[in-house]
Design a protein around this motif. Structure first.
Motif, PDB file in Angstrom:
ATOM      1  N   HIS A 291      -0.262   2.961  -4.070  1.00  0.00           N
ATOM      2  CA  HIS A 291      -0.227   1.954  -3.022  1.00  0.00           C
ATOM      3  C   HIS A 291       1.124   1.188  -3.049  1.00  0.00           C
TER       4      HIS A 291
ATOM      5  N   ASP B  45      -6.952   2.031   6.693  1.00  0.00           N
ATOM      6  CA  ASP B  45      -7.162   1.317   7.934  1.00  0.00           C
ATOM      7  C   ASP B  45      -5.752   1.346   8.560  1.00  0.00           C
ATOM      8  N   HIS B  46      -4.663   1.248   7.909  1.00  0.00           N
ATOM      9  CA  HIS B  46      -3.480   0.846   8.375  1.00  0.00           C
ATOM     10  C   HIS B  46      -2.308   2.013   8.204  1.00  0.00           C
ATOM     11  N   SER B  47      -2.579   2.874   7.184  1.00  0.00           N
ATOM     12  CA  SER B  47      -1.780   4.153   7.170  1.00  0.00           C
ATOM     13  C   SER B  47      -2.363   5.486   7.288  1.00  0.00           C
TER      14      SER B  47
ATOM     15  N   GLY C  77      -9.409  -3.854  -1.646  1.00  0.00           N
ATOM     16  CA  GLY C  77      -8.518  -4.198  -0.461  1.00  0.00           C
ATOM     17  C   GLY C  77      -7.346  -3.247  -0.314  1.00  0.00           C
ATOM     18  N   ARG C  78      -6.698  -2.910  -1.257  1.00  0.00           N
ATOM     19  CA  ARG C  78      -5.575  -1.770  -1.223  1.00  0.00           C
ATOM     20  C   ARG C  78      -6.089  -0.669  -0.612  1.00  0.00           C
TER      21      ARG C  78
ATOM     22  N   ARG D 211       3.050   4.739  -1.075  1.00  0.00           N
ATOM     23  CA  ARG D 211       2.796   4.447   0.308  1.00  0.00           C
ATOM     24  C   ARG D 211       4.140   3.984   1.192  1.00  0.00           C
TER      25      ARG D 211
ATOM     26  N   ARG E  20      -8.742  -0.100   1.335  1.00  0.00           N
ATOM     27  CA  ARG E  20      -8.850  -0.416   2.962  1.00  0.00           C
ATOM     28  C   ARG E  20      -7.739  -0.317   3.514  1.00  0.00           C
ATOM     29  N   SER E  21      -6.790  -0.924   3.149  1.00  0.00           N
ATOM     30  CA  SER E  21      -5.238  -1.233   3.852  1.00  0.00           C
ATOM     31  C   SER E  21      -4.756   0.317   3.854  1.00  0.00           C
TER      32      SER E  21
ATOM     33  N   ASP F 187       5.058   6.333   4.389  1.00  0.00           N
ATOM     34  CA  ASP F 187       5.001   5.458   5.544  1.00  0.00           C
ATOM     35  C   ASP F 187       6.254   5.795   6.630  1.00  0.00           C
TER      36      ASP F 187
END
Length: 451
Positions: free
Chosen positions: A232, A271-273, A264-265, A236, A267-268, A240
């Motif tokens: 992460h 969901d976001h990458s 949390g990481r 990441r 899911r991030s 990204d």
């Protein structure tokens, strides 16, 4: 199949041995997978096939063996001398074949794998005056082998993996063959160790559309094992930058502890990458031990708890990576990959003697290149082996294949082991992929492509 026995028969060394007694999985795989690639040319070794078996390493043959087969009513059976010489099943003078946009599919079985040294396949002309060869398997006494004893296995051979050439044929520094058509000769070659005979059975040699028919420049899947937090924090940002997703194979027991990812990481990332959160093991102890040191019930329990944990936390991936890449047999003799298919749609190894294909030959033995590092004086796969001219990325782009990369920990400074790559090294790898215009996709995205 032995004499027509049904799948599930526990006699002999049938790879489809019963695993009865295990409870029905609460989350069975959906089974979504690419359609089976139908052959455009096929030799299934039924009556009148016209191939011969010989070689200095051949002791006995049966070109119409009706005792063991998995298609039709027979296969070819050969037993080697035990002297380490080449044994082969071949045919010459066939109608010329065009292998452009094609890969070779082999279906075969080897007994006595403790005596197996290596396997090769040849295509050529002029009674092998000219030929290309794939040295596609070297058997290991220590590491997990793609070829398991007494099991029918499927192997795909792509042009990206051709090993060498002879006669009028050649291979460019970038790995491109001088021709892909006009072949009249084929040979399946087996070498024993010299310590005793091995028996092999050949069931099919076929041509099917290769990976380039779906991914013209090949495709790369970047995967990370073991849930390290650096995935992460350091990987990441690099990925990204290019809009590249990855597949993270996670150990549920480790999440939120020590230097590991948190929910949390995860899911991030998802969901976001666009990352995929897949499975590697439920219990840290099971991962450390490796499934081959556990019973079938213990392995099945770990799979079940892992799928339940993934689903309950909103991670829907049906892909798995074996701890340490090992998928042999449990302590009570059940193939681990047979248990894996009760819970997941694919399972990845760290075998890399040939590159994976789309569709994969055996989805529960996905091949991956591991130990990629830019460290000095340490074991592993040197980053330059991928990025240099004629390296794995050039071959992927030129010939088309599914190159699965297995990484572990990302470090800010210099790597100290083969399970580490520096952030700058990862950046160089991602740039090299981008510069070659090779698409990057998660394992799920590749498997769902053209289903």
């Amino acid at each position: 199949m032995a004499g027509g026995a049904l799948l599930g028969d526990t006699t002999g060394s049938d790879a489809h041995a019963s695993i009865g007694g295990l409870a029905t999985p609460p989350y069975a795989p959906t089974g979504r997978r690419p359609q089976y690639r139908r052959a455009v040319w096929s030799q299934q070794f039924q009556p009148g096939h016209g191939w011969t078996a010989a070689g200095a390493g051949t002791a006995s043959t049966d070109l119409s063996d009706t005792r063991e087969f998995t298609r039709g009513r027979q296969s070819v059976r050969v037993t080697t001398t035990g002297g380490g010489k080449q044994s082969y099943v071949r045919r010459t003078g066939m109608t010329a074949l065009n292998l452009s946009g094609k890969m070779i599919r082999l279906i075969f079985r080897v007994e006595n794998t403790t005596h197996l040294s290596r396997l090769a396949f040849y295509v050529g002309t002029g009674s092998f005056g000219n030929y290309f060869v794939w040295q596609f398997h070297t058997h290991s006494a220590a590491a997990t082998n793609y070829i398991q004893q007494g099991e029918w296995v499927t192997v795909h051979l792509q042009w990206a993996d051709v090993t060498s050439a002879a006669g009028a044929y050649s291979i460019t520094p970038a790995g491109a063959p001088s021709t892909k058509s006009g072949f009249t000769d084929m040979s399946f070659a087996v070498y024993d160790t010299g310590g005793g005979p091995a028996t092999y059975r050949l069931q099919a040699v076929e041509l099917i559309p290769d990976t380039s028919s779906v991914f013209p420049r090949g495709v790369v899947s970047v995967t990370f094992d073991d849930s390290h937090r650096s995935v992460h924090d350091l990987a990441r940002p690099v990925m990204d930058r290019h809009g590249f997703p990855a597949t993270s194979y996670n150990i549920a027991d480790a999440i939120g502890a020590g230097d590991s990812l948190t929910i949390g990481r995860m899911r991030s990332l998802q969901d976001h990458s666009g990352w995929e959160m897949a499975g590697h093991a439920y219990a840290t102890s099971a991962h450390t031990a490796s499934y081959g040191k556990l019973s079938a019930q213990q392995v099945d329990d770990d799979f079940r708890r892992l799928r339940e944990w993934l689903v309950s936390n909103g991670f829907t991936s049906e892909n798995f990576a074996y701890p340490h890449g090992a998928f042999g047999r449990t302590t009570d003799g059940v193939p681990v990959d047979l248990i894996a298919r009760r819970h997941f749609t694919t399972a990845r190894s760290i075998i890399s003697e040939t590159t994976e294909s789309f569709a994969p030959a055996m989805p529960y033995r996905l091949k991956a290149l591991t130990g990629i590092t830019d460290g000095n004086g340490i074991d592993g796969t040197a980053l330059a082996r991928l990025t240099s001219p004629g390296g794995r990325l050039d071959r992927c782009a030129a010939n088309g294949d599914w190159l699965i990369l297995c990484l572990h920990r990302i470090v800010a400074g210099a790597p100290r082991s083969s399970t580490e790559i520096s952030q700058s090294g990862l950046a160089a790898l991602m740039k090299a992929i981008s510069d070659r215009d090779i698409p990057v996709a998660t394992v799920t995205e590749v498997m769902e492509h053209y289903t």
